[in-house]
Design an enzyme around this catalytic site. Structure first.
Site, PDB file in Angstrom:
ATOM      1  N   GLU A 137     -26.726  27.250  38.302  1.00 29.25           N
ATOM      2  CA  GLU A 137     -27.536  27.453  36.873  1.00 29.25           C
ATOM      3  C   GLU A 137     -27.838  25.991  36.520  1.00 29.25           C
ATOM      4  O   GLU A 137     -27.937  25.862  35.256  1.00 29.25           O
ATOM      5  CB  GLU A 137     -26.681  28.110  35.967  1.00 29.25           C
ATOM      6  CG  GLU A 137     -26.563  29.549  35.940  1.00 29.25           C
ATOM      7  CD  GLU A 137     -25.893  30.319  34.934  1.00 29.25           C
ATOM      8  OE1 GLU A 137     -25.656  29.636  33.809  1.00 29.25           O
ATOM      9  OE2 GLU A 137     -25.347  31.411  35.001  1.00 29.25           O
TER      10      GLU A 137
ATOM     11  N   GLU B  51     -21.812  26.183  28.794  1.00 30.76           N
ATOM     12  CA  GLU B  51     -21.416  27.383  29.796  1.00 30.76           C
ATOM     13  C   GLU B  51     -22.685  27.420  30.723  1.00 30.76           C
ATOM     14  O   GLU B  51     -23.491  28.377  30.757  1.00 30.76           O
ATOM     15  CB  GLU B  51     -21.364  28.664  29.056  1.00 30.76           C
ATOM     16  CG  GLU B  51     -20.425  29.631  29.690  1.00 30.76           C
ATOM     17  CD  GLU B  51     -21.284  30.406  30.621  1.00 30.76           C
ATOM     18  OE1 GLU B  51     -21.751  30.119  31.446  1.00 30.76           O
ATOM     19  OE2 GLU B  51     -21.239  31.754  30.217  1.00 30.76           O
TER      20      GLU B  51
END
Length: 342
Positions: free
Chosen positions: A156, A147
């Site tokens: 990210e 994730e």
């Protein structure tokens, strides 16, 4: 009190984003520096229970991962959970029948994950405190579980981290969950009570007219441009302008490098009714399989991901076309993105 806590948490998240963007404008030219910066920011951002409370309370997120894992992980599978955090996804993989799960995390929160696994009696998860780029399992893995999606999908280090791990440890024919993605930069109109118009477009009673301020040198001195970007409040979007279509789609299974994704696009939409186009909202879809999709669209159930909006504040009539040029700049840093209407 709950509302106050939520407000404080969102303010804190915005402060972290602002700090990251300030740094990013100075280091965006170096992929290595950007990668180091995001490793540090992510380690700090997700180090406390408060960030994980929000993610674990995100029902669409948890349900999508639960379905995706139980549909795509089975007996005998060796799984790597990249950025395991509190270890919940690793636990789901174990419950789905995985033979072995490597839960990789570079921050201290891995201690929380280990404790949760111990208290749940799960013994087939090996917790590895390391940066994923330094992790080498003793055998090829069947599934990379992750994730790694930021609010704007890329921020990210998802592409760099997943592609590196894929190329080094995933067996031929192995699976990445989620593996397919669609990014949207979509013109939207807000509910009237959620709208903040540009200074010179605001209607006031008593025939007070602000329209002349649009080109006023006095107003220009006080316009900091801070509202050219803003974050959507939950349930504030009334509609999109035309049917949403992704600006880009990709599959992590066959994307060779992060640099293979184009960064310049044109969004063309035809208005189905008279509307104020408040801006272009960013969201993404993460696809586990043909039936399991996680969406962060502001028109779908609220998730823990935010929606950045590039402000337009333009009026459009039914049947009119809107053309918007989208430049994604440095993919990993949305502060370098530009969205401009023609």
């Amino acid at each position: 009190m709950a509302a106050m806590g939520d407000s404080v948490q969102r303010a804190s998240s915005k402060a972290i984003r602002s700090t990251m963007e300030f740094v990013a404008t100075r280091i965006a030219s170096s992929d290595r520096l950007m990668s180091i910066a995001y490793d540090l920011i992510n380690g700090d951002t997700f180090a406390g229970l408060d960030a994980h409370e929000e993610m674990l309370s995100d029902i669409p997120r948890i349900e999508a991962y639960h379905r995706g894992i139980h549909r795509n992980v089975g007996p005998g599978d060796v799984v790597v959970d990249l950025g395991t955090g509190t270890g919940v996804l690793a636990l789901m993989a174990s419950k789905a029948g995985a033979e072995k799960v490597y839960a990789v995390e570079h921050s201290d929160v891995i201690e929380v994950a280990e404790e949760i696994a111990r208290l749940n009696g799960v013994t087939n998860i090996e917790f590895v405190r390391a940066n994923s780029r330094e992790f080498v399992p003793p055998e090829p893995v069947d599934v990379i579980l992750h994730e790694q999606m930021g609010d704007e999908l890329f921020n990210e280090n998802m592409l760099q981290n997943i592609l590196d791990l894929r190329d080094r440890v995933l067996r031929p024919g192995g699976r990445i969950l989620p593996g397919r993605f669609r990014l949207f930069v979509e013109p939207i109109t807000l509910h009237d009570d959620m709208r903040i118009r540009r200074f010179w477009n605001i209607d006031l009673p008593d025939d007070i007219d602000l329209s002349g301020m649009e080109r006023s040198p006095v107003a220009e001195r006080f316009d900091a441009g801070r509202n050219d970007l803003f974050w959507l409040r939950p349930r504030s979007v009334a509609a999109t302008v035309g049917a949403p279509q992704p600006v880009l789609e990709f599959d992590l299974a066959d994307l060779a490098t992060p640099f293979d994704l184009a960064t310049s696009y044109t969004v063309e939409r035809t208005a189905t009714s008279d509307a104020i186009v408040d801006g272009c909202a960013v969201w993404f879809e993460a696809q586990f399989d043909d039936e399991t999709v996680l969406s962060t669209s502001p028109l779908d159930p609220v998730t823990s991901w935010g929606n950045r909006v590039f402000r337009l504040d333009r009026e459009i009539a039914a049947g009119d076309s809107l053309h918007v040029d989208v430049d994604l700049g440095v993919l990993v840093e949305p502060s370098t993105w530009q969205v401009r209407a023609r």
